[in-house]
Structures are given as structure tokens and as C-alpha cells.
Design a protein around this motif. Structure first.
Motif, mmCIF file in Angstrom:
data_model
loop_
_atom_site.group_PDB
_atom_site.id
_atom_site.type_symbol
_atom_site.label_atom_id
_atom_site.label_comp_id
_atom_site.label_asym_id
_atom_site.label_seq_id
_atom_site.Cartn_x
_atom_site.Cartn_y
_atom_site.Cartn_z
ATOM 1 N N ILE A 1 -8.535 -2.761 10.708
ATOM 2 C CA ILE A 1 -7.968 -1.498 10.247
ATOM 3 C C ILE A 1 -6.534 -1.351 10.766
ATOM 4 O O ILE A 1 -5.626 -0.951 10.022
ATOM 5 C CB ILE A 1 -8.853 -0.301 10.686
ATOM 6 C CG1 ILE A 1 -10.116 -0.272 9.820
ATOM 7 C CG2 ILE A 1 -8.101 1.015 10.563
ATOM 8 C CD1 ILE A 1 -11.122 0.783 10.211
ATOM 9 N N MET B 1 -0.105 -1.515 5.094
ATOM 10 C CA MET B 1 -0.056 -0.454 4.089
ATOM 11 C C MET B 1 1.329 0.194 4.015
ATOM 12 O O MET B 1 1.612 0.937 3.095
ATOM 13 C CB MET B 1 -1.113 0.617 4.401
ATOM 14 C CG MET B 1 -2.527 0.217 4.011
ATOM 15 S SD MET B 1 -2.706 -0.153 2.262
ATOM 16 C CE MET B 1 -2.793 1.507 1.599
ATOM 17 N N LEU C 1 -2.878 -8.192 0.754
ATOM 18 C CA LEU C 1 -3.368 -6.827 0.958
ATOM 19 C C LEU C 1 -4.778 -6.653 0.382
ATOM 20 O O LEU C 1 -5.675 -6.099 1.030
ATOM 21 C CB LEU C 1 -2.401 -5.838 0.285
ATOM 22 C CG LEU C 1 -2.601 -4.379 0.647
ATOM 23 C CD1 LEU C 1 -2.424 -4.157 2.135
ATOM 24 C CD2 LEU C 1 -1.617 -3.505 -0.130
ATOM 25 N N VAL C 2 -4.950 -7.179 -0.847
ATOM 26 C CA VAL C 2 -6.270 -7.083 -1.486
ATOM 27 C C VAL C 2 -7.313 -7.822 -0.655
ATOM 28 O O VAL C 2 -8.417 -7.327 -0.419
ATOM 29 C CB VAL C 2 -6.212 -7.643 -2.931
ATOM 30 C CG1 VAL C 2 -7.610 -7.883 -3.479
ATOM 31 C CG2 VAL C 2 -5.454 -6.685 -3.837
ATOM 32 N N TRP D 1 -8.307 -5.742 2.273
ATOM 33 C CA TRP D 1 -9.181 -4.627 1.886
ATOM 34 C C TRP D 1 -10.587 -5.112 1.526
ATOM 35 O O TRP D 1 -11.576 -4.476 1.861
ATOM 36 C CB TRP D 1 -8.578 -3.854 0.706
ATOM 37 C CG TRP D 1 -7.584 -2.828 1.176
ATOM 38 C CD1 TRP D 1 -6.240 -2.862 1.023
ATOM 39 C CD2 TRP D 1 -7.874 -1.627 1.896
ATOM 40 N NE1 TRP D 1 -5.659 -1.771 1.604
ATOM 41 C CE2 TRP D 1 -6.648 -0.988 2.150
ATOM 42 C CE3 TRP D 1 -9.036 -1.039 2.374
ATOM 43 C CZ2 TRP D 1 -6.558 0.219 2.840
ATOM 44 C CZ3 TRP D 1 -8.942 0.160 3.052
ATOM 45 C CH2 TRP D 1 -7.729 0.780 3.285
ATOM 46 N N VAL D 2 -10.620 -6.246 0.838
ATOM 47 C CA VAL D 2 -11.939 -6.784 0.456
ATOM 48 C C VAL D 2 -12.716 -7.168 1.717
ATOM 49 O O VAL D 2 -13.921 -6.913 1.832
ATOM 50 C CB VAL D 2 -11.778 -7.992 -0.498
ATOM 51 C CG1 VAL D 2 -13.088 -8.737 -0.672
ATOM 52 C CG2 VAL D 2 -11.270 -7.512 -1.862
ATOM 53 N N GLY E 1 -7.614 7.062 7.491
ATOM 54 C CA GLY E 1 -7.214 5.985 8.394
ATOM 55 C C GLY E 1 -6.550 4.816 7.692
ATOM 56 O O GLY E 1 -6.448 3.742 8.273
ATOM 57 N N HIS E 2 -6.106 5.040 6.447
ATOM 58 C CA HIS E 2 -5.498 3.917 5.731
ATOM 59 C C HIS E 2 -4.042 3.678 6.149
ATOM 60 O O HIS E 2 -3.535 2.582 6.002
ATOM 61 C CB HIS E 2 -5.526 4.173 4.227
ATOM 62 C CG HIS E 2 -6.918 4.349 3.677
ATOM 63 N ND1 HIS E 2 -7.992 3.703 4.199
ATOM 64 C CD2 HIS E 2 -7.383 5.103 2.647
ATOM 65 C CE1 HIS E 2 -9.081 4.041 3.520
ATOM 66 N NE2 HIS E 2 -8.737 4.901 2.583
ATOM 67 N N PHE E 3 -3.407 4.736 6.595
ATOM 68 C CA PHE E 3 -1.965 4.629 6.882
ATOM 69 C C PHE E 3 -1.680 4.998 8.325
ATOM 70 O O PHE E 3 -2.357 5.833 8.924
ATOM 71 C CB PHE E 3 -1.178 5.576 5.971
ATOM 72 C CG PHE E 3 -1.341 5.252 4.511
ATOM 73 C CD1 PHE E 3 -0.587 4.259 3.923
ATOM 74 C CD2 PHE E 3 -2.272 5.939 3.733
ATOM 75 C CE1 PHE E 3 -0.755 3.949 2.576
ATOM 76 C CE2 PHE E 3 -2.438 5.640 2.396
ATOM 77 C CZ PHE E 3 -1.683 4.642 1.810
ATOM 78 N N ASP F 1 4.335 6.657 4.931
ATOM 79 C CA ASP F 1 3.751 5.514 4.209
ATOM 80 C C ASP F 1 2.779 6.020 3.144
ATOM 81 O O ASP F 1 2.751 5.522 2.012
ATOM 82 C CB ASP F 1 2.985 4.601 5.177
ATOM 83 C CG ASP F 1 3.904 3.878 6.151
ATOM 84 O OD1 ASP F 1 5.070 3.668 5.788
ATOM 85 O OD2 ASP F 1 3.440 3.538 7.253
ATOM 86 N N VAL G 1 -8.023 2.273 -2.024
ATOM 87 C CA VAL G 1 -8.416 0.882 -2.258
ATOM 88 C C VAL G 1 -8.566 0.620 -3.753
ATOM 89 O O VAL G 1 -8.124 -0.418 -4.264
ATOM 90 C CB VAL G 1 -9.734 0.556 -1.526
ATOM 91 C CG1 VAL G 1 -10.069 -0.919 -1.659
ATOM 92 C CG2 VAL G 1 -9.633 0.924 -0.061
ATOM 93 N N ILE H 1 -5.234 0.070 -5.265
ATOM 94 C CA ILE H 1 -4.672 -1.257 -4.942
ATOM 95 C C ILE H 1 -5.352 -2.346 -5.773
ATOM 96 O O ILE H 1 -4.684 -3.218 -6.351
ATOM 97 C CB ILE H 1 -4.847 -1.548 -3.432
ATOM 98 C CG1 ILE H 1 -3.928 -0.635 -2.625
ATOM 99 C CG2 ILE H 1 -4.544 -3.008 -3.116
ATOM 100 C CD1 ILE H 1 -4.126 -0.717 -1.135
ATOM 101 N N LEU H 2 -6.684 -2.265 -5.843
ATOM 102 C CA LEU H 2 -7.416 -3.291 -6.598
ATOM 103 C C LEU H 2 -7.067 -3.231 -8.084
ATOM 104 O O LEU H 2 -6.903 -4.263 -8.739
ATOM 105 C CB LEU H 2 -8.929 -3.113 -6.392
ATOM 106 C CG LEU H 2 -9.441 -3.377 -4.968
ATOM 107 C CD1 LEU H 2 -10.935 -3.076 -4.871
ATOM 108 C CD2 LEU H 2 -9.185 -4.818 -4.549
ATOM 109 N N ALA I 1 -3.760 -4.755 -8.577
ATOM 110 C CA ALA I 1 -3.819 -6.214 -8.418
ATOM 111 C C ALA I 1 -4.364 -6.877 -9.675
ATOM 112 O O ALA I 1 -3.977 -7.991 -10.022
ATOM 113 C CB ALA I 1 -4.688 -6.565 -7.221
#
Lengths: 645, 120
Positions: free
Chosen positions: A282, A289, A391-392, A395-396, B27-29, B34, B111, B114-115, B118
Motif C-alpha cells: 500500500i 499513485m 500500476l495495474v 493494484w492487481v 488509503g489510495h493516495f 494527488d 482501481v 485505472i483498470l 488500462a
């Protein structure tokens, strides 16, 4: 020989009201058919309750008496239950009645009381207890009342270190009558000790032998103390081994729970390690990120960058064209940069006119070109920061860790649901008790070893003293010496007899067990069974090789063979009650076992469900040996009637 | 719109402050800016055009928000007509937060965004 004549039940378990089973008089098999939950095990328990006052449930745990009151009768206000067994033994008829009722002191507790009649007369309590113990000692009940679960325990006999195996071995020797001989040996030993003591005392009274007598008396006193120590240690060791075996059995019954606890603890440890990995990931993702927004726009930015590059190329071409034309117009460059031919005057005039028409195209386009390049550089710089694939991937990976975390936690929750707090505490306590017992056994074994060594050392010294005494003793001691010698020889005789008899018993049990085994197994390549010192049986192939590992089904057949052989060699004979003994056995084995039942004991009761052994097959296998058939018929979930077929 | 001068500060409208907070709580950033840039990119990616946000507070100075000017260059590349890139950035941030807000109090699906990008 013990023979059951009838069994009378009153509100015992599923058997509501008063019900009675009358057993046939002759030798043969009585079959009880009943589906699951109809009360086959309860019927076995009724006999166990009548004889020993105990009721055992699954896992051989004792069941509370209160739980055995018929539930429908209980609703109607009944609080007691009773079992009456009429039996014959050594030519006398006995009538044993045991009743359970709420305790007079504590109303939520139950107590069981019994009385025994012989020939119509009620025996005094002490005599009744002794008679019952003589008719069927509780220590050997396992050979008369058993189920598949109990049969499985015989596998422990193959493990000479197993305390359960040791317990069963002791029970086997008990049913085979060995205690009669070991008891005689102990009596001879006591007589020898007394004779030696008397000799020492007599020697002390003679001036010539006083000193030797004193030494012998001291030695005898020391040996008495040591023997007492040894007996105490042996007893304590036997108790601790028995306790260890009980704990082992208890732990085995809770094996599933133990496995679950271990699994939960392992999952928790994995959770901690995974949480650390997750936190690190994380933190890494949070850093990644920061430029993630560029990743989101990457396709658009790439398209924009491509458009800007095109724009840059167009502008650059226009600027270059203007620069070339300007150079040609002023004559700085005499040759055409494209075809490398000299530019003639007419062409140069034409170029000059064009340059005038175009104005200062180079100067005009330069700012646009510079601005385009700035933008392109800025976009390229941003695009260079974006790494959507990495990044992907992160996350995966995190998603995978999260999924594992949820799955692991769900599994932990599920396990904890099936582990009640009390049960877990009990298991912990059991493990702790087990460790304590094992430590105690180690200490006691060492104590026994030291006491034996010391006794042996003192025996050597005693022999030496006695030899000296024999040389110096006057005729006055002859009689006492002769008594000591007789006691000594008697002890040696019984000691050797115990070993000899034990050896003979083992051979007889082995031979009979092999005979039963061959009659019950469907495997033609097996030649018989081989017995070990603890009465454990191993299958022997006809090529002489031992079969080291056997299936649960084979285990059942071997255990039944042992029980049958013991019955055949026991001084104490009686009925056998077998509850669902077939386990995972196939049809062929079942039918052969049923056919072998009449040879196992004079009176055999078989409790089965019909799919396990359909009545027509039982009739075909047993023929005239099938004396009676009963069916446990459902009246309700809490009421079964025993119906004669 | 073009008549307005560009902004020196960038902020979040009160209606979207909660969404930004949830983005942070997930909690992603590491930093709010950002998360704000991510919301901006989400808006662009979803095809939000030019506009202005009314009522946005002051959260970041444009110098700290876009220290190397790269963000401005991106806006200029993607919105060539725009003359007030930071005003546009503020608008896109708030629109991105609005698009992320599903109205159920859940954290925005970062997420998923982002996916999806992608795969595009």
C-alpha cells in the motif's frame, strides 16, 4: 457362562413406556434391525447401564443420566427410567434392576441405584456388587458390548508404546484369565518375603549366625522399603499411563477440533505476515499513485502528443522552406538544395518574387514552432512518468492480497464458530494435562528403574549372605531354610508359569484369530494373522510377508477376529452385543462376518440398519443360527417400539 | 469565460469535499493533491469539457499544485481553446469528484478507473 434371558426397558431413551425383549434360550444370533436414530446404540447402552451403571455416547463419552429419560414421557411428567436384565450364570438365575431418578439432594442431578436378585432373593449390596463383578467385570466389558468405534481402538495394540494399547493388553490378559496366575505369583512372592524375614530373625537368635542375621534383617527391611517404593511407583505409573491413554483417547475424539485450532492458528500467523506485505504494498502504491492521473490520461496524451508532433513537423517544414527560398533569393546558395543544379537567373527572379509575396514566413512561424515544442516536451515529460502497466500490476497484486485476506478471515471466522470457547479451553487444558502426565511418567519410569536396579543389587547381596548363612547355620535353622527354599522355588515356578501361559495364550489367540480372519476376509491371498507381545495382530500374506498398512475395513475384520479369538479362549464366556460393526466393509465381508457370528459366542446380538444387512441376507447367511429378529420401529422422533418379527 | 483571469489558487467545492475525504480515507493516495489530480484526470477521461467551478475554497496555490507546469501543459494540449488552465483544472477536479461520488458514501472506485483506462 453368562446368558441373557430378557431385557426390560422402562422409558429408557427412545424406548417409551415398558418394553421387553426376550432372548432365545439356545445358542445363536438375535438380530435387531433399525434405521439411524431409532435406538440401536441406546439398546446397547441399556445393557451397559444395567450391568455397569454407565451410558456412553459418541466418542465413548459418558452421557448424563438425565438425558436418557424418554422425552415424550418426560413431557408427561415421568422423571425416572429403569432397565431390568434377567440372566443366568453358573446355574443360577439373576435378575438385575437398575433405576435412575433425580437425586434427593440435588434435584437437577440424577442417581442410579440397583438391586440384584438371585433365585428370587434380593442380595445384600456388598454381595450384589461382588456377584456382578464376578459375572461380568467392567474392565472386560469392551469384549462383550462393542461397536465399530471401539473396534478401531485395537489398532493401538500394534503400537507397543501406546498407552491405549497397553490398557487393552491388560484387559485382554484379564479376560484370558492371566490374573489368576499373576495373583498366585504375587502370593508366592509374599510367602518368600515372609520366609526370608523369618530366616533372618531366626539367624539373629543364634550366636554363630547373629551378625549374618542382623545383616539379612537390615537387608530385608531395606528391600521391603524398596519393594513398597516400587509398588507405589508401579501403581502410580499404571495410573498415569491409564490417565495418559484416557487423555489420548479424549484428544483423538477432539482431533477434528485440534486440527481446526491448529489451522486457525496457522491462518492467523499467515494473516500477520500478509498484513505486513499488504502495508508495504500500500505504501508503494501510494507513491505510485502520485503520477497515476497521467496513466488515466495516457491514451489522450499520446494522441495529443502525436498531433503536436505533426504540427511541429508542418511548422518546421514551413520554416525550412522559407529559409531555403530566402537563401536562394539572395544568392547565398547558387545551387538548388533539392536537385543540386545551379539556379539560373530567371528562376532566381521568380524566387525573389515569391519571397516578397510570402513576407517573413520564417519569423512568423518560429514562435508557433517553439510553443508546439514546449508543449510536446511537457507532454513527453508527463508521459514519461506514467507507467500504467506497473500500476495495474500493483493494484492487481493488492487485490489478490485483499481477496486472500478476506478468504482467510472468513475461514478463521468459520473455524471459530465451530470452536466454542469452552471446548477450546478444554482442549488446551487437555494438552496441558497431557504434557504434565508425560513428564510425570518419565519421572516415575526413572523411579521404577532406580528401585529395580537397587532391588537387584540388594538381591545379589542377599543371595551372598544366604549362602554364607547356609554354610554357617546350625540344624536349628534347617526347617526355616527349607521353608524359604520351597517358597523361592514356588515363586520361580509361578514366575515361569506366567511367561509360559502368556506365551501359550498368545499362540492360541493367534491361531483362533487367524481362523476367524480367514473365514471373514474375502482376500484369498491372506494366510492368517501374526500376534505381537501386546496381542496386536498383523495380516500375513500367503507368501509369508506381513501387510504393514491396512485399510479401515481390514482393521474391522482383524479386530472382530481378535474379539472372537478372545471369546474362545476366555474362562469367562458371555453374550456379545455388536452395534453396527460393518463400518466401511463391502457386502462380501459383511455377509462373511454375519456367517461367522455364531462361532464367536453362544449368544450374539447384532444391531444393524437394514441397508447395512438386509434381513433376507442375514437369514441366508445365518440360516438356523438366526434365532430371533426384532425391529426398532418408529412411532415418533422420540418414541421407538421394539417389535418382534 | 475567457474574459476572466486565471486563478492563483485551486479549491474544492463544499459538495465534493466529502468525496475527496473518502478518497483519502481509502488509503489510495499519500496527499490530497494527488487525489485531486486523479479526479481531474477522471473528469477528462470521461469527456468533461470546459467550465468553471463556483464556490470552490482555497486549498492549494497553483505553484505548489503544478510546480513544473506540466499540468498546465496537459490542459493546454487537451483544451487548446482554454486560456485559464488553472480555473479549468479546478473545474475538472470538482467534476471528477462529482463523477466519483455514487451517492452511497462508499469510497470512489479508483482501481476500477485505472483498470478501465488500462484496457482502453
Amino acid at each position: 457362562m453368562l446368558h441373557l434371558k430378557s431385557l426390560h426397558l422402562s422409558n429408557f431413551g427412545a424406548f417409551k413406556g415398558d418394553q421387553e425383549v426376550v432372548f432365545p434360550e439356545g445358542a445363536g444370533v438375535t438380530a435387531f434391525y433399525g434405521e439411524n436414530m431409532r435406538g440401536k446404540t441406546t439398546l446397547l447402552n441399556a445393557i451397559r447401564f444395567a450391568l455397569f451403571g454407565r451410558i456412553t455416547g459418541r466418542g465413548r463419552r459418558d452421557v448424563s443420566l438425565e438425558a436418557m429419560v424418554n422425552l415424550e414421557a418426560k413431557v408427561e411428567g415421568v422423571r425416572t427410567f429403569e432397565v431390568r436384565l434377567v440372566m443366568t450364570y453358573a446355574g443360577a438365575e439373576y435378575r438385575l434392576t437398575r433405576t435412575a431418578r433425580p437425586s434427593a439432594v440435588m434435584t437437577d442431578d440424577y442417581e442410579a441405584r440397583y438391586y440384584l436378585e438371585r433365585g428370587g432373593h434380593i442380595l445384600p449390596p456388598d454381595q450384589a456388587r461382588l456377584e456382578l463383578e464376578r459375572i461380568l467385570p467392567s474392565q472386560i466389558a469392551r469384549f462383550f458390548l462393542f461397536d465399530g468405534e471401539l473396534l478401531q481402538e485395537y489398532e493401538d495394540l500394534l503400537n507397543t508404546e501406546s498407552d491405549t494399547g497397553r490398557q487393552i493388553s491388560t484387559a485382554i490378559e484379564r479376560i484370558l484369565g492371566l490374573p489368576v496366575l499373576t495373583g498366585a505369583r504375587e502370593s508366592a512372592k509374599a510367602a518368600l518375603d515372609r520366609a526370608e524375614k523369618d530366616l533372618a530373625l531366626a539367624a539373629q537368635g543364634d550366636q554363630k549366625t547373629r551378625e549374618l542375621g542382623n545383616q539379612l534383617a537390615t537387608l530385608t527391611a531395606e528391600r521391603e522399603v524398596l519393594s513398597a517404593d516400587l509398588d507405589r511407583h508401579d501403581l502410580a505409573l499404571s495410573e498415569q499411563r491409564s490417565r495418559k491413554a484416557d487423555i489420548e483417547q479424549d484428544m483423538r475424539r477432539r482431533e477434528r477440533m485440534s486440527t481446526l485450532m491448529d489451522k486457525r492458528d496457522r491462518l492467523k500467523a499467515e494473516s500477520v505476515a500478509a498484513a505486513t506485505r499488504r502495508e508495504a504494498l500500500i505504501a508503494d502504491i501510494q507513491q505510485s499513485m502520485s503520477p497515476a492521473w497521467v496513466s488515466l490520461l495516457r491514451p489522450r496524451l499520446l494522441a495529443s502528443a502525436a498531433a503536436l508532433r505533426e504540427q511541429e513537423a508542418t511548422l518546421q517544414a514551413a520554416v525550412t522552406r522559407a529559409q531555403v527560398l530566402k537563401s536562394l533569393a539572395v544568392g547565398h546558395d547558387p545551387d538548388c538544395p533539392t536537385c543540386l543544379q545551379a539556379v539560373n537567373a530567371a528562376a532566381q527572379d521568380k524566387i525573389r518574387r515569391q519571397v516578397e509575396l510570402d513576407g517573413d514566413a520564417e519569423h512568423d512561424q518560429q514562435p508557433a514552432l517553439a510553443a508546439t515544442r514546449r508543449r510536446l516536451d511537457a507532454l513527453s515529460a508527463q508521459l514519461g512518468r506514467a507507467n500504467p502497466e506497473v500500476l495495474v500490476l500493483k493494484w492487481v497484486t493488492l487485490e489478490g492480497l485483499e481477496n486472500e485476506r478476506y478468504a482467510r478471515q472468513a475461514e478463521i471466522d468459520e473455524i471459530e464458530k465451530s470452536l466454542s470457547g469452552d471446548a477450546e479451553d478444554e482442549l488446551r487444558s487437555l494438552r496441558s494435562d497431557y504434557d504434565a502426565v508425560v513428564r510425570e511418567i518419565v519421572v516415575l519410569e526413572e523411579g521404577v528403574r532406580v528401585a529395580r536396579d537397587e532391588l537387584a543389587r540388594k538381591s545379589v547381596f542377599r543371595d551372598k549372605l544366604q549362602r554364607n548363612l547356609d554354610k554357617q547355620a546350625s540344624g536349628q535353622l534347617d526347617l526355616i531354610r527349607a521353608r524359604r527354599d520351597v517358597a523361592g522355588r514356588l515363586y520361580e515356578l509361578f514366575d515361569a508359569a506366567v511367561d509360559e501361559y502368556r506365551d501359550q495364550l498368545r499362540h492360541r489367540v493367534e491361531a483362533d484369530a487367524s481362523k476367524f480372519f480367514l473365514s471373514m476376509t474375502t482376500e484369498p491371498d491372506y494366510a492368517g494373522l501374526q500376534i505381537n507381545d501386546s496381542y496386536g495382530l498383523t495380516i500375513v500374506h500367503k507368501d509369508g510377508e506381513l501387510i504393514p498398512v491396512r485399510s479401515a475395513g481390514a482393521e474391522h475384520v482383524v479386530a472382530l477376529s481378535l474379539v472372537a479369538a478372545l471369546q474362545n479362549n476366555a474362562p469367562l464366556r458371555g453374550p456379545i452385543f455388536i452395534d453396527s460393526p460393518f463400518g466401511r466393509l463391502d457386502r462380501g465381508h459383511r455377509e462373511r462376518i454375519v456367517a461367522a457370528l455364531p462361532g464367536m459366542a453362544d449368544q450374539v446380538a447384532l444391531l444393524v440398519y437394514e441397508d447395512e444387512m438386509p434381513p433376507d441376507r442375514a437369514r441366508a447367511a445365518l440360516k438356523t443360527d438366526l434365532l430371533a429378529e426384532w425391529k426398532l420401529e418408529r412411532r415418533s422422533a422420540r418414541h421407538t417400539e421394539i417389535v418382534k418379527l | 469565460m475567457n474574459e476572466k483571469t486565471d486563478k492563483k489558487t485551486i479549491g474544492v467545492v463544499p459538495e465534493q469535499a466529502g468525496t475527496l475525504q473518502r478518497l483519502m480515507e481509502a488509503g489510495h493516495f499519500e496527499q490530497e493533491l494527488d487525489a485531486a489530480k486523479f479526479a481531474m484526470a477522471h473528469a477528462i477521461e470521461r469527456g468533461v469539457g470546459r467550465g468553471t467551478s463556483e464556490g470552490a475554497g482555497t486549498k492549494w496555490h497553483f505553484g505548489s499544485f503544478d510546480s513544473d507546469g506540466g499540468l498546465k501543459a496537459v490542459i493546454e494540449a487537451l483544451y487548446p481553446e482554454e486560456t485559464n488552465p488553472y480555473r479549468q483544472i479546478e473545474y475538472l477536479i470538482n467534476e471528477g469528484l462529482r463523477l466519483f461520488d455514487k451517492g452511497n458514501g462508499q469510497a470512489p472506485d479508483v482501481v476500477g478507473a485505472i483498470l478501465a483506462a488500462a484496457k482502453a
